[in-house]
Design a protein around this motif. Structure first.
Motif, PDB file in Angstrom:
ATOM      1  N   THR A 191       1.257  13.957 -11.165  1.00  0.00           N
ATOM      2  CA  THR A 191       2.294  14.428 -11.361  1.00  0.00           C
ATOM      3  C   THR A 191       1.814  14.390  -9.555  1.00  0.00           C
ATOM      4  N   ILE A 192       0.487  13.992  -8.994  1.00  0.00           N
ATOM      5  CA  ILE A 192       1.203  14.706  -7.201  1.00  0.00           C
ATOM      6  C   ILE A 192       1.450  13.228  -7.215  1.00  0.00           C
ATOM      7  N   LEU A 193       0.907  11.337  -7.597  1.00  0.00           N
ATOM      8  CA  LEU A 193       1.513  10.534  -6.748  1.00  0.00           C
ATOM      9  C   LEU A 193       3.396  10.376  -7.188  1.00  0.00           C
ATOM     10  N   ARG A 194       3.578  11.462  -8.439  1.00  0.00           N
ATOM     11  CA  ARG A 194       5.612  11.395  -8.734  1.00  0.00           C
ATOM     12  C   ARG A 194       5.703  12.250  -7.922  1.00  0.00           C
ATOM     13  N   ALA A 195       4.883  13.026  -7.337  1.00  0.00           N
ATOM     14  CA  ALA A 195       5.493  14.263  -6.065  1.00  0.00           C
ATOM     15  C   ALA A 195       5.497  13.695  -4.512  1.00  0.00           C
ATOM     16  N   GLY A 232      -2.488  13.120  -0.484  1.00  0.00           N
ATOM     17  CA  GLY A 232      -4.005  11.928  -0.955  1.00  0.00           C
ATOM     18  C   GLY A 232      -5.287  11.850  -0.644  1.00  0.00           C
ATOM     19  N   ALA A 233      -4.917  12.734   0.457  1.00  0.00           N
ATOM     20  CA  ALA A 233      -6.573  13.122   0.696  1.00  0.00           C
ATOM     21  C   ALA A 233      -6.876  15.245   0.087  1.00  0.00           C
ATOM     22  N   ILE A 234      -5.978  15.242  -0.722  1.00  0.00           N
ATOM     23  CA  ILE A 234      -6.501  16.895  -1.674  1.00  0.00           C
ATOM     24  C   ILE A 234      -6.186  16.239  -2.769  1.00  0.00           C
ATOM     25  N   HIS A 235      -5.010  14.989  -3.231  1.00  0.00           N
ATOM     26  CA  HIS A 235      -5.294  14.880  -4.559  1.00  0.00           C
ATOM     27  C   HIS A 235      -7.274  15.220  -5.290  1.00  0.00           C
ATOM     28  N   LEU A 236      -8.207  14.847  -5.210  1.00  0.00           N
ATOM     29  CA  LEU A 236      -9.590  14.773  -5.902  1.00  0.00           C
ATOM     30  C   LEU A 236      -9.880  16.269  -6.547  1.00  0.00           C
ATOM     31  N   VAL A 237      -9.291  16.863  -5.266  1.00  0.00           N
ATOM     32  CA  VAL A 237      -9.633  18.629  -5.348  1.00  0.00           C
ATOM     33  C   VAL A 237      -8.831  19.081  -5.678  1.00  0.00           C
ATOM     34  N   TRP A 263     -10.722   2.309 -14.050  1.00  0.00           N
ATOM     35  CA  TRP A 263      -9.293   1.307 -13.145  1.00  0.00           C
ATOM     36  C   TRP A 263      -9.006   3.164 -12.147  1.00  0.00           C
ATOM     37  N   ALA A 264      -8.083   4.017 -13.655  1.00  0.00           N
ATOM     38  CA  ALA A 264      -7.768   5.018 -12.325  1.00  0.00           C
ATOM     39  C   ALA A 264      -8.839   5.798 -12.015  1.00  0.00           C
ATOM     40  N   SER A 265      -9.493   5.980 -11.584  1.00  0.00           N
ATOM     41  CA  SER A 265     -10.819   6.353 -10.803  1.00  0.00           C
ATOM     42  C   SER A 265     -11.084   5.783  -9.472  1.00  0.00           C
ATOM     43  N   PHE A 310      -7.270   6.117  -3.064  1.00  0.00           N
ATOM     44  CA  PHE A 310      -6.192   6.239  -2.489  1.00  0.00           C
ATOM     45  C   PHE A 310      -6.470   7.894  -2.335  1.00  0.00           C
ATOM     46  N   PHE A 311      -7.574   8.721  -1.579  1.00  0.00           N
ATOM     47  CA  PHE A 311      -8.432   9.301  -0.879  1.00  0.00           C
ATOM     48  C   PHE A 311      -8.599   8.812   0.406  1.00  0.00           C
ATOM     49  N   PHE A 312      -9.348   7.672   0.225  1.00  0.00           N
ATOM     50  CA  PHE A 312      -9.882   7.509   1.210  1.00  0.00           C
ATOM     51  C   PHE A 312      -9.087   6.590   2.009  1.00  0.00           C
ATOM     52  N   GLY A 313      -8.386   6.012   1.741  1.00  0.00           N
ATOM     53  CA  GLY A 313      -7.399   5.382   2.466  1.00  0.00           C
ATOM     54  C   GLY A 313      -6.757   7.053   3.366  1.00  0.00           C
ATOM     55  N   SER A 314      -6.348   7.866   2.658  1.00  0.00           N
ATOM     56  CA  SER A 314      -5.398   8.381   3.715  1.00  0.00           C
ATOM     57  C   SER A 314      -6.008   9.684   4.356  1.00  0.00           C
ATOM     58  N   SER A 315      -7.005   9.920   3.411  1.00  0.00           N
ATOM     59  CA  SER A 315      -8.176  10.512   5.225  1.00  0.00           C
ATOM     60  C   SER A 315      -8.598   9.658   5.564  1.00  0.00           C
TER      61      SER A 315
END
Length: 346
Positions: A42-46, A27-32, A109-111, A117-122
């Motif tokens: 794909t990351i969410l599916r992983a 979650g912390a890396i998925h925006l990068v 909505w997705a953004s 997801f990034f904020f919560g995970s980090s």
């Protein structure tokens, strides 16, 4: 019996960090790492089939604390009330972002949920790391076993009235952040192919070096803030095998990240996390919550439940751990291999 429950709680927390650690890192890396909607899906599916199941271990650890060390449960949940409420909200925000993202086909909505997801995970990673730093440094427990910590006080790790944040707890929080980012990048590299796999390698290489640097800072800092931890190793020298596991894991994490060998890199980051956590637990033992005033520390003796309660708990805990182990072996076996993006799902 008290030592067994101490080890059982440490085991469940270690499993939680190993398993939920990689999906927090993802979650912390998925925006990068992911540049478009398809790559983010794909990351969410992983992590999709396992992320919520991984959190069972932290719930199990909390439940075990409740019946095995009720004084620790009461002191910890009251003293860390504000941080725990923040952690709860971050867990909720993160779960909602994973589950609601695909419900409306709209880029805005997705953004929004990608950001959550990034904020919560980090923030969860940093909070967990700072919490571990607070336990190692010690909390201002009074004679009745209660304490309260503001966000910060005089910003000194040697204060008699420390806050949650000081230079030491921030360093530990940052070390947790870069470590789980590396662990998450290794998992995404293991589960994906193509350009997403290549970006994950680059992230893993960069943050494995950052992990090395912060480990070299945090380790002597730990023994400076809490010298009694090093004395624990001197009194029981067989415990040095645990930091050795961390050193081997860190070396493997860096080597395999640069040679782009996905499975050994992921196993190495897991070994580093396991070595660091067990080293910390070994140094803290027999304390379960060190205090700034050592006389007020909670230990396995003064925080434990009655023998009868521990015996009854052992029966139900054993049944539960068998079911949990069976479930996790089954789900990870079913989920092995690279992920493919299909029409249904995340």
């Amino acid at each position: 019996m008290e030592t067994f429950w101490f080890m059982a709680v440490a085991f469940m927390i270690a499993v939680y960090v190993l398993l939920d650690g990689f999906d927090l890192g993802a979650g912390a890396i998925h925006l990068v790492a992911a540049k478009n909607d398809r790559e983010r899906r794909t990351i969410l599916r992983a992590i999709g089939p396992v992320w919520d199941g991984n959190e069972v271990w932290i719930i199990a650890a909390g439940g075990t604390l409740f019946f095995a060390f009720p004084l620790l449960y009461a002191a910890g949940f009251s003293g860390f009330y504000l941080p725990l409420i923040i952690v709860l909200w971050l867990l909720v925000a993160r779960g909602l972002s994973i589950e609601l993202r695909a419900h409306i086909d709209d880029p805005m909505w997705a953004s929004f949920w990608d950001g959550m997801f990034f904020f919560g995970s980090s923030l969860l990673i940093i909070f967990y790391g700072a919490a571990l730093g607070n336990v190692v440094r010690g909390v201002p427990l009074n004679e009745d076993g209660y304490f309260f910590q503001p966000l910060w006080t005089d910003f000194s790790p040697f204060s008699q009235t420390p806050g949650i944040l000081d230079p030491y707890t921030i360093i530990v929080g940052l070390l947790a952040f870069v470590t789980l980012i590396t662990h998450g990048a290794n998992w995404i590299a293991l589960k994906t192919e193509g350009v997403l796999n290549s970006r994950s390698h680059r992230i893993s290489r960069t943050f494995s070096i950052a992990t090395l640097v912060l480990t070299l800072i945090a380790t002597p800092f730990t023994f400076w803030v809490s010298p009694w931890m090093f004395e624990s190793f001197l009194q029981r020298p067989y415990g040095f095998v645990l930091p050795l596991i961390a050193i081997v894991g860190l070396a493997g994490m860096i080597f395999f990240s640069f040679t782009e060998r996905d499975r050994p890199a992921f196993l190495s980051s897991g070994a580093f996390i396991l070595g660091m956590l067990t080293s910390t637990v070994f140094g803290v033992y027999p304390r379960v919550l060190p205090a700034v005033n050592p006389e007020n520390s909670l230990t396995i003796q003064n925080a434990a439940a009655s023998d009868y309660g521990q015996a009854v708990g052992l029966i139900w805990w054993s049944i539960g751990i068998v079911f949990a182990t069976f479930y996790f072996v089954l789900i990870y076996r079913m989920f092995r291999g690279k992920v493919r993006l299909e029409d249904e799902g995340y």
